[in-house]
Design an enzyme around this catalytic site. Structure first.
Site, PDB file in Angstrom:
ATOM      1  NE  ARG A   1      -3.644   0.034  -0.266  1.00 45.46           N
ATOM      2  CZ  ARG A   1      -4.670   0.377  -0.302  1.00 45.46           C
ATOM      3  NH1 ARG A   1      -5.132  -0.284  -0.716  1.00 45.46           N
ATOM      4  NH2 ARG A   1      -5.843   1.822  -0.692  1.00 45.46           N
TER       5      ARG A   1
ATOM      6  CB  THR B   1      -7.139   5.818  -3.466  1.00 45.29           C
ATOM      7  OG1 THR B   1      -7.219   5.393  -2.572  1.00 45.29           O
ATOM      8  CG2 THR B   1      -8.524   5.344  -4.590  1.00 45.29           C
TER       9      THR B   1
ATOM     10  CG  ASN C   1      -6.248   4.043  -8.674  1.00 46.25           C
ATOM     11  OD1 ASN C   1      -6.246   2.740  -9.537  1.00 46.25           O
ATOM     12  ND2 ASN C   1      -6.349   4.119  -8.038  1.00 46.25           N
TER      13      ASN C   1
ATOM     14  CG  HIS D   1      -6.579  -3.789  -5.991  1.00 42.19           C
ATOM     15  ND1 HIS D   1      -7.464  -3.477  -5.489  1.00 42.19           N
ATOM     16  CD2 HIS D   1      -5.967  -5.227  -5.454  1.00 42.19           C
ATOM     17  CE1 HIS D   1      -8.126  -4.073  -4.145  1.00 42.19           C
ATOM     18  NE2 HIS D   1      -6.850  -6.016  -4.486  1.00 42.19           N
TER      19      HIS D   1
HETATM   20  P1  DAT Z   1      -7.866   1.818  -3.363  1.00 46.12           P
HETATM   21  O1  DAT Z   1      -7.649   0.899  -4.249  1.00 46.12           O
HETATM   22  O2  DAT Z   1      -6.721   2.358  -2.971  1.00 46.12           O
HETATM   23  O3  DAT Z   1      -8.204   0.905  -2.054  1.00 46.12           O
HETATM   24  P2  DAT Z   1     -10.802   1.421  -3.083  1.00 46.12           P
HETATM   25  O4  DAT Z   1     -10.833   1.224  -2.455  1.00 46.12           O
HETATM   26  O5  DAT Z   1     -11.424   2.608  -2.105  1.00 46.12           O
HETATM   27  O6  DAT Z   1      -8.946   2.255  -3.292  1.00 46.12           O
HETATM   28  O7  DAT Z   1     -11.622   2.429  -4.455  1.00 46.12           O
HETATM   29  C1  DAT Z   1     -10.814   0.881  -4.997  1.00 46.12           C
HETATM   30  C2  DAT Z   1     -10.901   1.350  -6.238  1.00 46.12           C
HETATM   31  O8  DAT Z   1     -11.824   2.326  -7.160  1.00 46.12           O
HETATM   32  C3  DAT Z   1      -9.882   2.203  -6.696  1.00 46.12           C
HETATM   33  O9  DAT Z   1      -8.336   1.698  -6.337  1.00 46.12           O
HETATM   34  C4  DAT Z   1     -10.242   3.740  -7.715  1.00 46.12           C
HETATM   35  C5  DAT Z   1     -12.185   2.974  -7.879  1.00 46.12           C
HETATM   36  N1  DAT Z   1     -12.686   4.555  -6.935  1.00 46.12           N
HETATM   37  C6  DAT Z   1     -12.502   4.876  -5.971  1.00 46.12           C
HETATM   38  N2  DAT Z   1     -13.247   6.236  -5.692  1.00 46.12           N
HETATM   39  C7  DAT Z   1     -13.370   6.833  -6.995  1.00 46.12           C
HETATM   40  C8  DAT Z   1     -13.557   7.990  -6.900  1.00 46.12           C
HETATM   41  N3  DAT Z   1     -14.551   8.237  -6.141  1.00 46.12           N
HETATM   42  N4  DAT Z   1     -14.315   7.847  -8.288  1.00 46.12           N
HETATM   43  C9  DAT Z   1     -13.735   6.969  -9.294  1.00 46.12           C
HETATM   44  N5  DAT Z   1     -13.246   6.012  -8.999  1.00 46.12           N
HETATM   45  C10 DAT Z   1     -13.119   5.760  -7.500  1.00 46.12           C
HETATM   46 MG    MG Z   2      -9.314  -1.161  -2.040  1.00 44.31          MG
END
Ligand code: DAT
Ligand code: MG
Length: 140
Positions: free
Chosen positions: A87, A93, A114, A117
């Site tokens: 991480r 994110t 991004n 994962h």
């Molecule tokens: P991470 O991938 O950092 O664990 P997460 O679990 O909160 O983040 O979200 C999963 C994925 O969903 C993230 O990598 C990209 C997408 N995502 C999250 N928040 C978003 C948003 N506000 N708008 C668009 N895509 C989003």
């Molecule tokens: Mg996540």
């Protein structure tokens, strides 16, 4: 902290831009070992199941469409404190909030596209590894 395994995906925006090797180098430079790896094109069902925890979120449809838009590389990373370390190497994110030197700071295009994962806890790491890999596909 003991040796852990975590689950990683190199996402479509990164495979499309031929960044797989550069991203793997970031993992290896951080001391994470690739103990399983395969390139796949996820089905819609696979992507929906994988991200089921986000299904009520407004971005769910967009997230699934993105994850099936191009091939991805799914991997199991192993190392000391691997879940937190991964991480850290990934960065926040939203790439706008990611620290310098992180994968998302260097390569991500947006909060959605991004580049990577990574599992967020031991329970999700175990579930996510099982979702994509059989035991015999993981060679430590
Ligand atoms: P991470 O991938 O950092 O664990 P997460 O679990 O909160 O983040 O979200 C999963 C994925 O969903 C993230 O990598 C990209 C997408 N995502 C999250 N928040 C978003 C948003 N506000 N708008 C668009 N895509 C989003
Ligand atoms: Mg996540």
């Amino acid at each position: 902290m003991a040796i852990q395994r975590t689950f990683s995906i190199i996402k479509p925006d990164a495979t499309k831009r031929n960044l797989t090797g550069k991203i793997i180098a970031k993992f290896e430079d951080a001391g994470l070992r690739i103990v399983a790896s395969k390139r796949i094109h996820m089905t819609r069902e696979q992507a929906e199941g994988f991200y089921a925890v986000h299904k009520e979120r407004p971005f769910f449809g967009e997230l699934v469409d993105f994850m099936i838009s191009e091939p991805v590389v799914v991997q199991v990373l192993e190392g000391e404190d691997a879940i937190a370390k991964n991480r850290e190497v990934m960065g926040a994110t939203n790439p706008a909030d990611a620290a310098p030197g992180t994968i998302r700071k260097e390569f991500a295009l947006s909060i959605g596209e991004n580049s990577v994962h990574g599992s967020d806890a031991p329970e999700t790491a175990a579930e996510e590894i099982k979702y994509f890999f059989k035991d015999e596909e993981i060679v430590g």
